[in-house]
Design an enzyme around this catalytic site. Structure first.
Site, mmCIF file in Angstrom:
data_model
loop_
_atom_site.group_PDB
_atom_site.id
_atom_site.type_symbol
_atom_site.label_atom_id
_atom_site.label_comp_id
_atom_site.label_asym_id
_atom_site.label_seq_id
_atom_site.Cartn_x
_atom_site.Cartn_y
_atom_site.Cartn_z
ATOM 1 N N LYS A 39 0.837 -1.212 0.000
ATOM 2 C CA LYS A 39 0.000 0.000 0.000
ATOM 3 C C LYS A 39 0.871 1.261 0.000
ATOM 4 O O LYS A 39 0.656 2.168 -0.808
ATOM 5 C CB LYS A 39 -0.900 0.010 1.236
ATOM 6 C CG LYS A 39 -1.610 1.335 1.485
ATOM 7 C CD LYS A 39 -2.417 1.326 2.756
ATOM 8 C CE LYS A 39 -1.669 1.657 3.999
ATOM 9 N NZ LYS A 39 -1.446 3.090 4.279
ATOM 10 N N ASN A 40 1.841 1.308 0.912
ATOM 11 C CA ASN A 40 2.617 2.543 1.057
ATOM 12 C C ASN A 40 3.512 2.827 -0.142
ATOM 13 O O ASN A 40 3.883 3.973 -0.382
ATOM 14 C CB ASN A 40 3.435 2.512 2.351
ATOM 15 C CG ASN A 40 2.551 2.662 3.581
ATOM 16 O OD1 ASN A 40 1.366 2.974 3.464
ATOM 17 N ND2 ASN A 40 3.113 2.425 4.757
ATOM 18 N N CYS A 134 -4.961 8.332 9.451
ATOM 19 C CA CYS A 134 -5.233 7.634 10.708
ATOM 20 C C CYS A 134 -5.001 8.575 11.883
ATOM 21 O O CYS A 134 -4.084 9.391 11.863
ATOM 22 C CB CYS A 134 -4.284 6.454 10.861
ATOM 23 S SG CYS A 134 -4.935 4.894 10.280
ATOM 24 N N ARG A 139 1.203 14.128 13.310
ATOM 25 C CA ARG A 139 1.717 13.961 11.948
ATOM 26 C C ARG A 139 1.918 15.291 11.221
ATOM 27 O O ARG A 139 1.283 15.582 10.206
ATOM 28 C CB ARG A 139 0.808 13.009 11.158
ATOM 29 C CG ARG A 139 0.677 11.676 11.847
ATOM 30 C CD ARG A 139 -0.093 10.665 11.057
ATOM 31 N NE ARG A 139 0.757 9.877 10.185
ATOM 32 C CZ ARG A 139 0.340 8.818 9.498
ATOM 33 N NH1 ARG A 139 -0.907 8.446 9.561
ATOM 34 N NH2 ARG A 139 1.169 8.156 8.733
ATOM 35 N N ASP A 325 4.241 -0.074 12.171
ATOM 36 C CA ASP A 325 3.061 -0.658 11.523
ATOM 37 C C ASP A 325 2.829 -2.121 11.913
ATOM 38 O O ASP A 325 1.829 -2.719 11.499
ATOM 39 C CB ASP A 325 3.187 -0.550 9.992
ATOM 40 C CG ASP A 325 2.942 0.872 9.495
ATOM 41 O OD1 ASP A 325 2.495 1.711 10.287
ATOM 42 O OD2 ASP A 325 3.194 1.134 8.302
ATOM 43 N N ARG A 417 -8.752 0.330 4.380
ATOM 44 C CA ARG A 417 -7.747 1.259 3.860
ATOM 45 C C ARG A 417 -6.473 0.507 3.475
ATOM 46 O O ARG A 417 -5.742 0.963 2.591
ATOM 47 C CB ARG A 417 -7.373 2.296 4.937
ATOM 48 C CG ARG A 417 -8.438 3.331 5.208
ATOM 49 C CD ARG A 417 -7.867 4.439 6.084
ATOM 50 N NE ARG A 417 -6.538 4.765 5.624
ATOM 51 C CZ ARG A 417 -5.475 4.908 6.408
ATOM 52 N NH1 ARG A 417 -5.579 4.789 7.702
ATOM 53 N NH2 ARG A 417 -4.302 5.190 5.898
HETATM 54 C C1 UD1 Z 1 4.689 6.394 6.670
HETATM 55 C C2 UD1 Z 1 3.726 5.269 6.393
HETATM 56 C C3 UD1 Z 1 3.153 4.717 7.694
HETATM 57 C C4 UD1 Z 1 4.267 4.350 8.648
HETATM 58 C C5 UD1 Z 1 5.242 5.493 8.824
HETATM 59 C C6 UD1 Z 1 6.456 5.125 9.669
HETATM 60 C C7 UD1 Z 1 2.819 5.885 4.213
HETATM 61 C C8 UD1 Z 1 1.620 6.296 3.455
HETATM 62 N N1 UD1 Z 1 2.647 5.754 5.539
HETATM 63 O O1 UD1 Z 1 3.937 7.444 7.262
HETATM 64 O O2 UD1 Z 1 2.371 3.569 7.384
HETATM 65 O O3 UD1 Z 1 3.709 4.017 9.906
HETATM 66 O O4 UD1 Z 1 5.725 5.938 7.534
HETATM 67 O O5 UD1 Z 1 7.080 4.004 9.150
HETATM 68 O O6 UD1 Z 1 3.858 5.638 3.663
HETATM 69 N N2 UD1 Z 1 7.103 13.830 11.417
HETATM 70 C C9 UD1 Z 1 7.327 15.128 11.821
HETATM 71 N N3 UD1 Z 1 7.398 16.096 10.856
HETATM 72 C C10 UD1 Z 1 7.298 15.824 9.533
HETATM 73 C C11 UD1 Z 1 7.066 14.484 9.134
HETATM 74 C C12 UD1 Z 1 6.974 13.509 10.103
HETATM 75 O O7 UD1 Z 1 7.434 15.402 13.008
HETATM 76 O O8 UD1 Z 1 7.376 16.744 8.725
HETATM 77 C C13 UD1 Z 1 6.948 12.787 12.463
HETATM 78 C C14 UD1 Z 1 5.559 12.168 12.457
HETATM 79 O O9 UD1 Z 1 4.649 12.957 13.174
HETATM 80 C C15 UD1 Z 1 5.819 10.829 13.105
HETATM 81 C C16 UD1 Z 1 7.225 10.493 12.628
HETATM 82 O O10 UD1 Z 1 7.795 11.700 12.158
HETATM 83 O O11 UD1 Z 1 5.799 10.964 14.507
HETATM 84 C C17 UD1 Z 1 7.253 9.468 11.511
HETATM 85 O O12 UD1 Z 1 6.508 9.960 10.408
HETATM 86 P P1 UD1 Z 1 6.836 9.594 8.895
HETATM 87 O O13 UD1 Z 1 8.046 8.721 8.853
HETATM 88 O O14 UD1 Z 1 6.827 10.844 8.120
HETATM 89 O O15 UD1 Z 1 5.584 8.702 8.539
HETATM 90 P P2 UD1 Z 1 4.563 8.913 7.347
HETATM 91 O O16 UD1 Z 1 5.303 9.210 6.102
HETATM 92 O O17 UD1 Z 1 3.459 9.815 7.777
#
Ligand code: UD1
Length: 440
Positions: A39-40, A134, A139, A325, A417
């Protein structure tokens, strides 16, 4: 690529509040389950297809509510999208328009924010609503925004809309150090950089397999990227990208979820296709608990389960650490261990909401801050429970498979999802599972 048809509406619903999953637990599973495309990866590759000035054919795209939403977002940007049988998606972004996708569409799914990088890179200006997704934490997106600013973009966020533009229409390559190896930020910046002028170096980049998959897809379009899958990614911008045909990697979280389904029901089942190296943190943890994992042939993994296993401690980490995850699914497994465990969630701040639901099934788990303290119990018993997010719903399904009696899970829109035909795949393994309608 001419034989594709307009994308049909999937049989699944995106508002499944009135649907429930009934599980009669305690039955062993057997057989092999086919793992869908990740999915991701699929979601970000679909966004990445906006970078190409010609049509792309993407294979192994899972049939999921999130994919359907991403299709709607692409359609709203003037992109032609069609599908053929077997998870083949055609995306033709040659007529890409700068229109902003509606807040209604984007707010439902975090991954929709992936369009920001490609739109900015190709059009020089875009408006993208802040994402939803979610409810597992705040985030934020500041890492995405700061990286784009370092590449010369102007960014203003007003009333929930991110307005980004580049004065001379082309982003400039630069060196970007990410404070945290965010998957989404790494992907946004990589997509922005492939059409930038000069070289971009992303340091402390996310190393997840889905990041590498996106890089491979972009390379198939003609992008120049090296180092994806390590913590330093180097991208040399090119003027334009062409089309390509690409196949998405197998979903490591789905594969891991099914391995835990085998483990929690004391069964021997296999997953195929899988990339065992993508699952090392999960398989190492299972092996540490006494489960055997064997590969009878390439891209296959089979789990052999003991009747009793001890507790263990788990701390979630960015890849290659233990994946957030898979945290909820392991909590179900550990709730039936013969010992005590501590699970620490470090990636998202609000990802322990399944604790209360697992306790309804008879688990003995105490959540404190980002820790869950689990005392193994001899058995769980079926009860009505509510899915609170995507992986939490998978955890409830797993617990339901092991629990005595009937478990009824509501909130299936979370499950839909991210898991393609979950109950059909479980039924094929011998699980007693059915989806029915129940009045709200
Ligand atoms: C992606 C995955 C999700 C997975 C996660 C971590 C997709 C669609 N989703 O989510 O399934 O659980 O990686 O492996 O690919 N953060 C910040 N600032 C930012 C960006 C992120 O503080 O600008 C924080 C987030 O709040 C979170 C952490 O970094 O606490 C990890 O987030 P991130 O690695 O960005 O996950 P996603 O890309 O949202």
């Amino acid at each position: 690529m001419k034989d594709s048809a307009p994308l049909a509406t999937p049989a699944i619903t995106t508002t499944g509040n009135s649907q429930v999953l009934n599980i009669w637990g305690g039955f062993p599973l057997a057989g092999e389950v086919r793992i869908s495309g990740a999915k991701n990866s699929a979601l970000v590759v679909m966004a990445g297809a906006l970078l190409g000035a010609q049509a792309c054919r993407i294979h192994n795209v899972p049939h999921l509510a999130d994919v359907r939403k991403m299709v709607e977002i692409l359609l709203s940007l003037g992109v032609k999208v069609g599908h053929s049988a077997g998870g083949v998606l055609d995306v033709d972004a040659r007529d890409l328009q700068g229109a902003s996708p509606s807040y209604g569409l984007v707010s439902q799914m975090r991954a929709s924010f992936f369009i920001l990088g490609p739109l900015l890179a190709r059009l020089g200006e875009t408006w993208v609503p802040l994402p939803g997704g979610c409810d597992i934490g705040a985030r934020p997106v500041e890492l995405h925004v700061r990286g784009l600013q370092a590449m010369g973009a102007e960014v203003e966020i007003d009333h929930g809309i991110v307005h980004a533009w580049v004065k001379n229409r082309r982003l400039q390559g630069t060196r970007i150090y990410l404070d945290y190896p965010s998957v989404g930020a790494t992907e946004t910046l990589m997509m922005a950089a492939v059409l930038a002028e000069g070289e971009t170096i992303i340091e402390n980049a996310a190393q997840e397999p889905e990041v590498e998959d996106l890089a491979n897809f972009c390379r198939s379009l003609g992008a120049k990227i090296r180092g994806a899958g390590t913590n330093t990614i180097i991208i040399v911008g090119v003027q334009d990208l062409h089309g390509a045909e690409y196949s998405i990697i197998p979903d490591r979280v789905e594969a891991g979820t099914f391995l835990v389904a085998g483990a929690i029901t004391h069964s021997s089942i296999s997953v195929f296709p899988a990339v065992p190296e993508h699952l090392t943190a999960v398989t190492a943890k299972l092996q540490g608990l006494g489960f055997d994992l064997v590969s009878d042939y390439p891209r296959q993994l089979r789990i052999l389960s003991p009747l009793v296993y001890p507790g263990t401690d788990i701390e979630t980490m960015p890849y290659p650490g233990f994946p957030t995850d898979m945290q909820a699914q392991f909590m179900s497994l550990l709730s039936l261990s013969s010992g005590d465990s501590v699970v620490t969630e470090t990636v998202f701040e609000n990802r322990l909401r399944h604790v209360a639901e697992l306790n309804r099934l008879g688990a003995d788990i105490r959540a404190k801050g980002n820790h869950a303290i689990i005392r193994g119990v001899p058995h769980l018993s079926g009860a009505p429970v509510m899915a609170t997010d995507l992986r939490a719903s998978a955890a409830l399904v797993l617990a339901g498979l092991a629990a005595q009696g009937q478990t009824t899970i509501r909130g299936l829109h979370h499950l839909d999802r991210g898991y393609e035909s979950l109950e059909v795949k479980l039924q094929a393994l011998g699980a007693k599972v059915e989806r029915t309608y129940q009045p709200d």
